[in-house]
Design a protein around this motif. Sequence first.
Motif, PDB file in Angstrom:
ATOM      1  N   HIS A   1       0.831  -1.197   0.000  1.00  0.00           N
ATOM      2  CA  HIS A   1       0.000   0.000   0.000  1.00  0.00           C
ATOM      3  C   HIS A   1       0.869   1.252   0.000  1.00  0.00           C
ATOM      4  O   HIS A   1       1.923   1.295   0.648  1.00  0.00           O
ATOM      5  CB  HIS A   1      -0.924   0.005   1.217  1.00  0.00           C
ATOM      6  CG  HIS A   1      -1.872  -1.157   1.235  1.00  0.00           C
ATOM      7  ND1 HIS A   1      -3.068  -1.144   0.553  1.00  0.00           N
ATOM      8  CD2 HIS A   1      -1.783  -2.381   1.820  1.00  0.00           C
ATOM      9  CE1 HIS A   1      -3.682  -2.307   0.732  1.00  0.00           C
ATOM     10  NE2 HIS A   1      -2.917  -3.078   1.489  1.00  0.00           N
TER      11      HIS A   1
ATOM     12  N   THR B   1       0.780   5.881  -0.508  1.00  0.00           N
ATOM     13  CA  THR B   1       0.026   7.072  -0.134  1.00  0.00           C
ATOM     14  C   THR B   1      -1.199   7.283  -1.011  1.00  0.00           C
ATOM     15  O   THR B   1      -2.017   8.171  -0.730  1.00  0.00           O
ATOM     16  CB  THR B   1       0.926   8.320  -0.209  1.00  0.00           C
ATOM     17  OG1 THR B   1       1.584   8.344  -1.492  1.00  0.00           O
ATOM     18  CG2 THR B   1       1.987   8.301   0.887  1.00  0.00           C
TER      19      THR B   1
ATOM     20  N   SER C   1      -3.524   5.257  -0.993  1.00  0.00           N
ATOM     21  CA  SER C   1      -4.617   4.889  -0.082  1.00  0.00           C
ATOM     22  C   SER C   1      -4.139   5.136   1.340  1.00  0.00           C
ATOM     23  O   SER C   1      -4.051   6.286   1.758  1.00  0.00           O
ATOM     24  CB  SER C   1      -5.113   3.452  -0.309  1.00  0.00           C
ATOM     25  OG  SER C   1      -4.107   2.495  -0.082  1.00  0.00           O
ATOM     26  N   ASP C   2      -3.787   4.087   2.089  1.00  0.00           N
ATOM     27  CA  ASP C   2      -3.436   4.291   3.493  1.00  0.00           C
ATOM     28  C   ASP C   2      -2.018   3.849   3.812  1.00  0.00           C
ATOM     29  O   ASP C   2      -1.716   3.443   4.931  1.00  0.00           O
ATOM     30  CB  ASP C   2      -4.427   3.556   4.401  1.00  0.00           C
ATOM     31  CG  ASP C   2      -4.484   2.059   4.150  1.00  0.00           C
ATOM     32  OD1 ASP C   2      -3.914   1.603   3.139  1.00  0.00           O
ATOM     33  OD2 ASP C   2      -5.091   1.350   4.963  1.00  0.00           O
TER      34      ASP C   2
ATOM     35  N   HIS D   1       2.287   4.622   4.019  1.00  0.00           N
ATOM     36  CA  HIS D   1       3.158   5.705   4.481  1.00  0.00           C
ATOM     37  C   HIS D   1       4.048   6.243   3.363  1.00  0.00           C
ATOM     38  O   HIS D   1       4.368   7.434   3.341  1.00  0.00           O
ATOM     39  CB  HIS D   1       4.027   5.195   5.640  1.00  0.00           C
ATOM     40  CG  HIS D   1       5.039   6.163   6.138  1.00  0.00           C
ATOM     41  ND1 HIS D   1       4.714   7.241   6.929  1.00  0.00           N
ATOM     42  CD2 HIS D   1       6.392   6.231   5.955  1.00  0.00           C
ATOM     43  CE1 HIS D   1       5.806   7.922   7.228  1.00  0.00           C
ATOM     44  NE2 HIS D   1       6.838   7.333   6.648  1.00  0.00           N
TER      45      HIS D   1
ATOM     46  N   ASP E   1      -3.456  -0.682  -3.632  1.00  0.00           N
ATOM     47  CA  ASP E   1      -4.148   0.286  -2.790  1.00  0.00           C
ATOM     48  C   ASP E   1      -5.636  -0.031  -2.712  1.00  0.00           C
ATOM     49  O   ASP E   1      -6.238  -0.573  -3.640  1.00  0.00           O
ATOM     50  CB  ASP E   1      -3.902   1.711  -3.310  1.00  0.00           C
ATOM     51  CG  ASP E   1      -2.530   2.221  -2.894  1.00  0.00           C
ATOM     52  OD1 ASP E   1      -2.236   2.148  -1.689  1.00  0.00           O
ATOM     53  OD2 ASP E   1      -1.762   2.654  -3.765  1.00  0.00           O
ATOM     54  N   HIS E   2      -6.228   0.333  -1.565  1.00  0.00           N
ATOM     55  CA  HIS E   2      -7.607  -0.039  -1.277  1.00  0.00           C
ATOM     56  C   HIS E   2      -8.580   0.640  -2.243  1.00  0.00           C
ATOM     57  O   HIS E   2      -8.684   1.878  -2.281  1.00  0.00           O
ATOM     58  CB  HIS E   2      -7.979   0.356   0.150  1.00  0.00           C
ATOM     59  CG  HIS E   2      -7.204  -0.387   1.191  1.00  0.00           C
ATOM     60  ND1 HIS E   2      -7.524  -1.661   1.593  1.00  0.00           N
ATOM     61  CD2 HIS E   2      -6.112  -0.032   1.910  1.00  0.00           C
ATOM     62  CE1 HIS E   2      -6.668  -2.057   2.530  1.00  0.00           C
ATOM     63  NE2 HIS E   2      -5.793  -1.079   2.734  1.00  0.00           N
TER      64      HIS E   2
ATOM     65  N   HIS F   1       1.813  -1.388   4.930  1.00  0.00           N
ATOM     66  CA  HIS F   1       1.337  -0.008   4.948  1.00  0.00           C
ATOM     67  C   HIS F   1       2.443   0.919   5.444  1.00  0.00           C
ATOM     68  O   HIS F   1       2.388   2.121   5.218  1.00  0.00           O
ATOM     69  CB  HIS F   1       0.106   0.133   5.839  1.00  0.00           C
ATOM     70  CG  HIS F   1      -1.061  -0.700   5.417  1.00  0.00           C
ATOM     71  ND1 HIS F   1      -1.073  -2.082   5.524  1.00  0.00           N
ATOM     72  CD2 HIS F   1      -2.265  -0.358   4.894  1.00  0.00           C
ATOM     73  CE1 HIS F   1      -2.241  -2.550   5.087  1.00  0.00           C
ATOM     74  NE2 HIS F   1      -2.979  -1.527   4.693  1.00  0.00           N
TER      75      HIS F   1
ATOM     76  N   LEU G   1       3.008   2.068   8.296  1.00  0.00           N
ATOM     77  CA  LEU G   1       2.539   3.061   9.254  1.00  0.00           C
ATOM     78  C   LEU G   1       3.013   2.685  10.650  1.00  0.00           C
ATOM     79  O   LEU G   1       2.972   1.531  11.043  1.00  0.00           O
ATOM     80  CB  LEU G   1       1.008   3.146   9.221  1.00  0.00           C
ATOM     81  CG  LEU G   1       0.388   3.598   7.903  1.00  0.00           C
ATOM     82  CD1 LEU G   1      -1.125   3.405   7.944  1.00  0.00           C
ATOM     83  CD2 LEU G   1       0.717   5.056   7.619  1.00  0.00           C
TER      84      LEU G   1
END
Length: 322
Positions: free
Chosen positions: A20, A22, A24-25, A27, A49-50, A197, A199
Amino acid sequence: MIRYLLPREGRFYRANLHSHSTDSDGHFTPEELVEGYLDHGYSILAITDHNRFFDRSLLCREDFLVLNAFEYNHADYIPENRTVHLGMIARSPEIREMPELLAFPNCPVGTVDETFTASINENIRRGNEAGFLTVLNHMRWSLDNEADVLAYRGMWAMEVFNHFSEVLGIEEFNLSTYLSKIRQGEHLFGIMADDNHNLVGDRPRSLGNLEPWDFSFGGWIEVKAPELSYAAVIDALEQGNFYGSMGPRFESLYIEDGMLHVTCSPVRCISVACNVRRFNNQWSRNGSFTEAVFPLQEGMDFVVVTLTDNEGRRAVSQAYRL
């Protein structure tokens, strides 16, 4: 006569099929993801990405391939409810649009909901017809149990391992469910993936010492293909010419004169699962080894080979029909 389960010709390309950005969610930007994975020896990345699908062709290089893909959230995220996610990888770079997929109201854990299952299967069918390879992602994080997954039909693959779930403390090594799918006669491949992700800030406090890249490079597949092109890689994926890994490497996998031959990087265990109650395992208490030979026994319909190294990391082959 030798039957090569992993192709003899071609070379291995390391791939992460679940990530994933930026968009979608995630980093990191798509460009940062490419640089990070390239620096760690990868050749292929699907940015999933979502619910958003992009043409990633401008990110491709001579030595790095980005596959066009997305991840579909079948139901809204509610912690106590099932939230099935389907990864979809475009078979061709010419595919420009997401298929029209069904959304579904929330489904509580433990609910026997045939309508929910039917809608998952319809989305798998629509994804397949639109030209996508469809993957069932992180069944444990989704709060699916084995009975739920056994009712899903038509997927190209399921995640045997999801690194992000493991970092979060969820047991996401799903070999037993994969074997159950194969034993019920399905043609299905198994993959390992990061689901990164990257994050940190919004993760639980117990993960506060991690760095963003700690969510990457924990699970991948090794694709055996003649070249690093979109068509060659998709063909290899469709043929099952790959294996999943957290670390160990298969060097060769073939059958000759009723014997299964395995060569690999140093491991402490090589085991073979099949459809019948047979124990096929070679294990070292104190050291490691790099090859094993197993007799194919009467009644075996398929084999799946698992490698385990001295750090407990695994690699899993595809299910090969005999």
